[in-house]
Motif scaffolding. Structure first.
Motif, short mmCIF file in Angstrom:
data_model
loop_
_atom_site.label_atom_id
_atom_site.label_comp_id
_atom_site.label_asym_id
_atom_site.label_seq_id
_atom_site.Cartn_x
_atom_site.Cartn_y
_atom_site.Cartn_z
N ASP A 55 0.97 -1.36 0.03
CA ASP A 55 -0.15 0.11 0.05
C ASP A 55 0.76 1.18 0.03
O ASP A 55 0.78 2.29 -0.85
CB ASP A 55 -0.67 -0.03 1.23
CG ASP A 55 -1.71 1.05 1.32
OD1 ASP A 55 -2.61 1.08 0.19
OD2 ASP A 55 -1.96 1.99 2.33
N VAL A 56 1.85 1.09 0.82
CA VAL A 56 2.70 2.54 0.83
C VAL A 56 3.66 2.72 -0.43
O VAL A 56 3.73 3.70 -0.50
CB VAL A 56 3.84 2.10 2.10
CG1 VAL A 56 5.02 2.91 1.84
CG2 VAL A 56 3.04 2.29 3.30
N LEU A 57 3.92 1.55 -0.94
CA LEU A 57 4.61 1.82 -2.10
C LEU A 57 3.79 2.60 -3.36
O LEU A 57 4.26 3.50 -3.89
CB LEU A 57 4.93 0.29 -2.84
CG LEU A 57 5.81 0.18 -4.11
CD1 LEU A 57 7.16 0.79 -4.20
CD2 LEU A 57 5.52 -1.16 -4.86
N VAL A 58 2.61 2.42 -3.42
CA VAL A 58 1.56 2.89 -4.17
C VAL A 58 1.42 4.22 -3.53
O VAL A 58 1.52 5.28 -4.55
CB VAL A 58 0.36 2.08 -4.42
CG1 VAL A 58 -0.38 3.00 -5.36
CG2 VAL A 58 0.61 0.67 -5.00
N ARG A 59 1.27 4.41 -2.69
CA ARG A 59 0.68 5.74 -1.98
C ARG A 59 1.97 6.60 -2.05
O ARG A 59 1.69 8.03 -2.27
CB ARG A 59 0.22 5.62 -0.65
CG ARG A 59 -1.21 5.02 -0.85
CD ARG A 59 -2.05 5.63 0.25
NE ARG A 59 -2.46 4.56 1.37
CZ ARG A 59 -3.06 4.83 2.28
NH1 ARG A 59 -3.38 6.33 2.76
NH2 ARG A 59 -3.52 3.91 3.31
N GLY A 60 3.11 6.09 -1.80
CA GLY A 60 4.35 6.98 -1.88
C GLY A 60 4.88 7.71 -3.23
O GLY A 60 5.58 8.56 -3.08
N GLY A 61 3.95 7.13 -4.09
CA GLY A 61 4.34 7.81 -5.46
C GLY A 61 5.66 7.51 -5.81
O GLY A 61 6.35 6.74 -5.73
N GLY A 64 7.88 6.11 -3.44
CA GLY A 64 7.31 4.73 -2.80
C GLY A 64 8.25 3.78 -2.38
O GLY A 64 8.20 3.32 -1.05
N TYR A 65 9.66 3.56 -2.91
CA TYR A 65 10.39 2.66 -2.35
C TYR A 65 11.17 3.28 -0.88
O TYR A 65 11.41 2.38 -0.10
CB TYR A 65 11.43 2.32 -3.36
CG TYR A 65 11.01 1.47 -4.44
CD1 TYR A 65 10.78 0.06 -4.17
CD2 TYR A 65 10.86 2.01 -5.67
CE1 TYR A 65 10.15 -0.71 -5.10
CE2 TYR A 65 10.57 1.13 -6.75
CZ TYR A 65 10.06 0.00 -6.26
OH TYR A 65 9.59 -0.98 -7.43
N ALA A 66 11.06 4.60 -0.92
CA ALA A 66 11.74 5.11 0.19
C ALA A 66 10.56 4.97 1.42
O ALA A 66 10.96 4.78 2.57
CB ALA A 66 12.20 6.63 0.15
N ALA A 67 9.47 5.08 1.04
CA ALA A 67 8.37 5.27 2.17
C ALA A 67 8.55 3.47 2.52
O ALA A 67 8.07 3.44 3.71
CB ALA A 67 7.09 5.46 1.55
N GLN A 68 8.68 2.48 1.75
CA GLN A 68 8.72 1.13 2.12
C GLN A 68 9.78 0.90 3.12
O GLN A 68 9.53 0.27 4.02
CB GLN A 68 9.05 0.31 0.84
CG GLN A 68 7.71 -0.25 0.06
CD GLN A 68 7.75 -1.22 -0.71
OE1 GLN A 68 8.86 -1.36 -1.13
NE2 GLN A 68 6.93 -2.18 -0.88
N LEU A 69 10.96 1.55 2.77
CA LEU A 69 12.20 1.42 3.63
C LEU A 69 11.67 1.99 5.11
O LEU A 69 12.00 1.18 6.07
CB LEU A 69 13.14 2.08 3.03
CG LEU A 69 14.51 1.69 3.81
CD1 LEU A 69 14.95 0.57 3.72
CD2 LEU A 69 15.83 2.84 3.09
N LEU A 70 10.99 3.36 4.98
CA LEU A 70 10.66 4.13 6.28
C LEU A 70 9.88 2.94 7.19
O LEU A 70 9.61 2.69 8.33
CB LEU A 70 10.00 5.36 6.04
CG LEU A 70 9.58 6.18 7.03
CD1 LEU A 70 10.65 6.57 7.93
CD2 LEU A 70 8.73 7.34 6.48
N PHE A 71 8.70 2.48 6.53
CA PHE A 71 7.55 1.61 7.13
C PHE A 71 8.09 0.35 7.54
O PHE A 71 7.90 -0.21 8.81
CB PHE A 71 6.39 1.51 6.41
CG PHE A 71 5.65 2.75 6.43
CD1 PHE A 71 5.84 4.05 5.75
CD2 PHE A 71 4.46 2.61 7.35
CE1 PHE A 71 4.93 4.97 5.97
CE2 PHE A 71 3.78 3.89 7.24
CZ PHE A 71 3.81 4.98 6.91
N SER A 72 8.95 -0.21 6.87
CA SER A 72 9.67 -1.50 7.39
C SER A 72 10.41 -1.20 8.87
O SER A 72 10.48 -2.04 9.60
CB SER A 72 10.30 -2.11 6.19
OG SER A 72 11.67 -1.66 6.09
#
Ligand SMILES: C=C(O[C@@H]1C=C(C(=O)O)C=C[C@H]1O)C(=O)O
Length: 378
Positions: A55-61, A64-72
């Motif tokens: 979800d974060v990958l899509v929403r992060g636009g 996206g990948y940076a947001a995935q890293l942050l959330f993991s």
């Protein structure tokens, strides 16, 4: 262009909100932890985490990948908190609490090392356990077997050389047997080129030694175009050269082997680097953690989830513990699956470190705490 001061003010405003949201999320994680404790549910729910990451990958636009890293990372911290609440890794905690700080030793203590009298392993063994009569073993494997069968209390093994790198066979055995590491010693190693008394430097055509020693002295061996032959260890090479009676033959060995086998020194400081040092470890079936332990060793496999190694390393660095060594070895019978061996600085007396080890012990496959010990320098 916006003024820097103005942009930073906006960043401060955002950070204020982020920290409040982060605290709120952690409070939720706490509630989830209490729920899981009451209902006996495992902490990790990989499907739920994957859903969030997708979800974060899509929403992060574009981020996206940076947001995935942050959330993991956020979820890693959320799980750490929950492990604390549930009291995960009880066995690990008990193991550490029940360890003794003093390594028992007297001259009857049985210490196993590979090789024969005069080998570097022998020298290291005597430095760590002065006056002991080492039990010499044929191979590194035999040192581990001696511990396994109770024939020896401790085993001394080389794990790494500053020039030639890791002794991979020993790491494979560490990962297989999972005995505790209770001490390490960095020993400067100097080599001699030595022959039978009748030989001279000009006569030499062939050099015998252990592959690690040949690698540590490769500059001079290559420059002289010597043929090389691998021996079981440096002292065996010295003994065999002495027995050969051949004048075109020399051994690369240490000073004790030169004396032990009556050889003549043809060249000193034969190593490529003057700071040539080998690190030795002491293994034991029982765990001892000295008061001033400063190195933590552990090993684990990785679940097939992106970024696990990264997040484990982050957890250590967030406690100020530095990674000083990492080795990956393939698992027996599982091509392209790896076991990792890691060394960190730190002491398990720090409560946060124990909590981290407890959490990891329940989350990572094949996890073992291998010890927390002092590093000595000879
Ligand atoms: C919070 C939970 O526990 C863990 C942490 C998660 C998170 O921080 O979002 C998600 C799944 C679980 O691995 C949960 O199960 O919802």
């Amino acid at each position: 262009m916006r003024d820097l001061k103005e942009i930073r003010e906006e960043i401060n405003e955002i950070d204020e909100k982020l920290i409040e949201l982060f605290k709120r999320r952690m409070e939720c994680a706490k509630d989830v932890g209490n729920y899981k404790k009451a209902n006996n549910i495992p902490i990790l729910n990989q499907d739920r985490e994957n859903e969030i990451l997708d979800d974060v990958l899509v929403r992060g636009g574009e981020y996206g990948y940076a947001a995935q890293l942050l959330f993991s990372n956020i979820m890693e911290l959320s799980r750490a908190l929950q492990h604390n609440i549930v009291g995960s890794g009880k066995e690990m905690k008990e193991l550490i609490e029940n360890s003794s700080p003093n390594i028992p030793y007297n001259k009857n203590t049985k210490v196993a090392c590979q090789g024969i009298a005069g080998a570097n392993n022998h020298e290291a063994t005597l430095k760590i356990f002065p006056d002991c009569e080492p039990q010499f073993c044929k191979s590194f494997k035999d040192v581990f077997m001696a511990i396994e069968n109770g024939e020896a209390d401790y085993g001394v093994l080389p794990v790494e050389n500053s020039t030639a790198g890791s002794v991979s066979d020993v790491y494979d055995l560490i990962l297989k047997h999972r005995f505790y590491i209770i001490k390490s010693l960095d020993l400067p190693i100097h080599y001699y080129l030595a022959s039978i008394p009748q030989a001279n430097l000009e006569d030499i055509e062939e050099v015998w030694s252990h592959p690690q020693a040949l690698a540590q002295c490769s500059d001079k061996i290559t420059a002289n175009n010597y043929k090389t032959l691998q021996s079981a260890n440096t002292a065996v090479a010295a003994r065999d050269v002495a027995n050969s009676k051949r004048i075109n033959l020399a051994a690369v060995c240490n000073g004790s082997a030169v004396k032990e086998y009556g050889l003549k020194v043809l060249a000193e400081n034969y190593e490529n680097r003057s700071d040539n040092t080998t690190r030795f470890i002491v293994i034991s079936k029982k765990l001892y953690i000295p008061e001033n332990a400063e190195k933590i060793s552990l090993c684990f496999g990785l679940p097939h989830v992106t970024g696990t190694l990264y997040s484990v390393l982050c957890r250590f660095s967030s406690l100020g513990l530095n990674l000083t060594k990492i080795e990956s070895r393939t698992m027996a019978n599982k091509p392209f699956e790896y076991l990792f061996y890691l060394d960190f600085t730190g002491n398990v007396k720090n409560d946060e470190v124990t909590k981290l080890l407890c959490a990891l012990s329940t989350e990572l496959p094949e996890f073992s705490f291998l010890g927390n010990y002092e590093e000595d320098f000879a």
